[in-house]
Motif scaffolding. Structure first.
Motif, mmCIF file in Angstrom:
data_model
loop_
_atom_site.group_PDB
_atom_site.id
_atom_site.type_symbol
_atom_site.label_atom_id
_atom_site.label_comp_id
_atom_site.label_asym_id
_atom_site.label_seq_id
_atom_site.Cartn_x
_atom_site.Cartn_y
_atom_site.Cartn_z
ATOM 1 N N THR A 31 0.832 -1.205 0.000
ATOM 2 C CA THR A 31 0.000 0.000 0.000
ATOM 3 C C THR A 31 0.865 1.253 0.000
ATOM 4 N N ALA A 32 1.868 1.276 0.900
ATOM 5 C CA ALA A 32 2.750 2.440 0.994
ATOM 6 C C ALA A 32 3.607 2.591 -0.259
ATOM 7 N N LEU A 33 4.075 1.477 -0.803
ATOM 8 C CA LEU A 33 4.913 1.519 -2.001
ATOM 9 C C LEU A 33 4.142 2.080 -3.194
ATOM 10 N N ILE A 34 2.943 1.566 -3.407
ATOM 11 C CA ILE A 34 2.117 2.031 -4.529
ATOM 12 C C ILE A 34 1.736 3.496 -4.338
ATOM 13 N N VAL A 206 17.663 4.002 7.231
ATOM 14 C CA VAL A 206 16.438 4.066 8.035
ATOM 15 C C VAL A 206 15.567 2.836 7.769
ATOM 16 N N MET A 207 15.421 2.481 6.498
ATOM 17 C CA MET A 207 14.616 1.304 6.162
ATOM 18 C C MET A 207 15.230 0.024 6.722
ATOM 19 N N ILE A 208 16.553 -0.075 6.652
ATOM 20 C CA ILE A 208 17.234 -1.260 7.195
ATOM 21 C C ILE A 208 17.019 -1.342 8.705
ATOM 22 N N ALA A 209 17.191 -0.215 9.392
ATOM 23 C CA ALA A 209 16.989 -0.194 10.844
ATOM 24 C C ALA A 209 15.532 -0.475 11.200
ATOM 25 N N PHE A 243 3.670 -1.270 11.025
ATOM 26 C CA PHE A 243 4.163 0.109 10.907
ATOM 27 C C PHE A 243 5.487 0.139 10.156
ATOM 28 N N THR A 244 6.423 -0.737 10.540
ATOM 29 C CA THR A 244 7.737 -0.721 9.889
ATOM 30 C C THR A 244 7.646 -1.173 8.434
ATOM 31 N N ALA A 245 6.708 -2.074 8.133
ATOM 32 C CA ALA A 245 6.511 -2.490 6.746
ATOM 33 C C ALA A 245 6.016 -1.313 5.912
ATOM 34 N N GLY A 246 5.107 -0.522 6.482
ATOM 35 C CA GLY A 246 4.643 0.680 5.793
ATOM 36 C C GLY A 246 5.756 1.695 5.611
ATOM 37 N N LEU A 247 6.631 1.789 6.609
ATOM 38 C CA LEU A 247 7.766 2.711 6.508
ATOM 39 C C LEU A 247 8.700 2.285 5.377
ATOM 40 N N ILE A 248 8.961 0.988 5.286
ATOM 41 C CA ILE A 248 9.847 0.495 4.222
ATOM 42 C C ILE A 248 9.220 0.711 2.849
ATOM 43 N N GLY A 249 7.927 0.418 2.724
ATOM 44 C CA GLY A 249 7.251 0.641 1.450
ATOM 45 C C GLY A 249 7.258 2.106 1.051
#
Length: 361
Positions: A31-34, A206-209, A243-249
């Motif tokens: 969702t976040a990626l798209i 940031v995404m890795i962390a 939350f972190t999955a959305g941040l990565i996307g």
């Protein structure tokens, strides 16, 4: 929000998938990626029209930046924040207090950054909101978050610091835990802010962390995992994986436009928000020390500035050619992509070390 679709399931079928954190984390990521891919270009065009001068470049920074980065729009962190917030609200359980704690810290630090970015671009100056005002606002938000966290944690963990490897050790900090947690959150926010000085440099670490902390949050939120890994159980933190999955996307969607040469900078809007998010997750999961390992790159950037300023005031001389440390390597002749990719590699290595502490004893 979509979690409640599982209530329509009789225990089987497609709707039952919404019960699983891992499934909803995947949904949040895409969702976040798209969202980032769809709204990235329109946001950049809007920022270009509204603030034609782009982000003001500091005159005391590397001379090459005055030519290569001048005119690039900033406040691209709005794209990450919007994608992250939307995906979290859609896919996370909204009755989970840890989700609201971390999301509120993220948005509030984003607002501080937005005020600073807006002050810079509206006046076309590199001087934004006063550093003292930013710190005061950040500490106020972090204080509220720390107080909430102590109420959410199980009694056996509340106001205590946990240690990696020495997993039976818990330091009862009492009231000192509040200022400690405040320093973790504010320090993380400002360390990421200092790191955001080259195209793509801050967002990937940031995404890795965030990915590492998301795995940790999922693990400490499951009693079976905590028994196997011999770590402290913090019920409810598993939802932070969403939350972190959305941040990565959202971060990947932003990186599409931030890759060298950047079409947009995240600005303080993004860097303060994302750094605050990392600090809040660490406090929520009782892994503050592990954050210092996983986010070791951010620590190094912040320490390089502290050392440079302190040594210069004491001696009138400099330790580094320029601080933060990524500018030091620019001065030494490293190409920008070379610095960025090598720092990414360091971040990945540190993340693996941080994950290894889950099983080490």
């Amino acid at each position: 929000m979509l979690y409640w679709l599982s209530d329509l399931s009789d225990g089987g079928g497609v709707l039952n998938l919404f019960r699983y954190i891992t499934f909803r984390a995947g949904g949040a990521f895409f969702t976040a990626l798209i969202f980032g891919f769809i709204f990235g270009r329109p946001l950049i065009n809007l920022l270009r029209r509204k603030y034609q001068h782009g982000q003001p470049i500091r005159e005391d920074g590397p001379a090459s930046h005055l030519e290569t980065k001048a005119g690039t729009p900033t406040m691209g962190g709005l794209l990450i924040l919007a994608a992250l917030s939307l995906s979290t609200l859609l896919w996370a359980r909204l009755d989970n207090p840890y989700v609201w704690l971390v999301l509120c810290v993220t948005v509030c630090f984003g607002l501080i950054g937005f005020a600073d970015d807006w002050a810079k671009v509206s006046r076309n100056t590199s001087a934004g909101v006063s550093g003292k005002v930013r710190l005061a606002a950040g500490f106020a938000i972090a204080c509220a978050a720390a107080l909430v966290a102590t109420q959410l944690h199980p009694e056996a963990l509340s106001s205590r610091m946990a240690f990696p490897i020495f997993k039976d050790v818990l330091w009862n900090m009492g009231w000192l835990f509040i200022p400690f947690a405040m320093i973790v959150i504010v320090g993380s926010a400002n360390a990421v802010n200092l790191t955001d000085g080259l195209d793509g440099l801050a967002i990937m670490p940031v995404m890795i962390a965030a990915g590492t902390l998301g795995v940790i949050a999922y693990a400490v939120g499951r009693v079976d995992f905590t028994e196997y890994l011999d770590v402290h159980y913090v019920p409810g933190t598993g939802e932070l994986l969403i939350f972190t999955a959305g941040l990565i996307g959202g971060g990947l969607g932003f990186l599409w436009y931030n890759a060298p040469p950047a079409a947009v900078f995240m600005g303080d809007t993004g860097s303060l928000a994302l750094g605050g998010a990392l600090g809040a997750i660490a406090v929520a999961t009782k892994h503050e020390i592990v954050l210092a390992i996983v986010g070791g790159l951010f620590v190094a950037e912040a320490v390089s500035v502290i050392v440079q300023v302190a040594y210069f005031k004491a001696t009138g001389k400099r330790v580094f050619l320029m601080a933060p440390i990524h500018h030091h390597y620019e001065k030494r002749g490293w190409a920008e992509p070379q610095i960025v990719i090598r720092f990414w590699i360091i971040s990945l290595i540190l993340a693996l070390i941080g994950l290894a502490t889950l099983k080490l004893r």
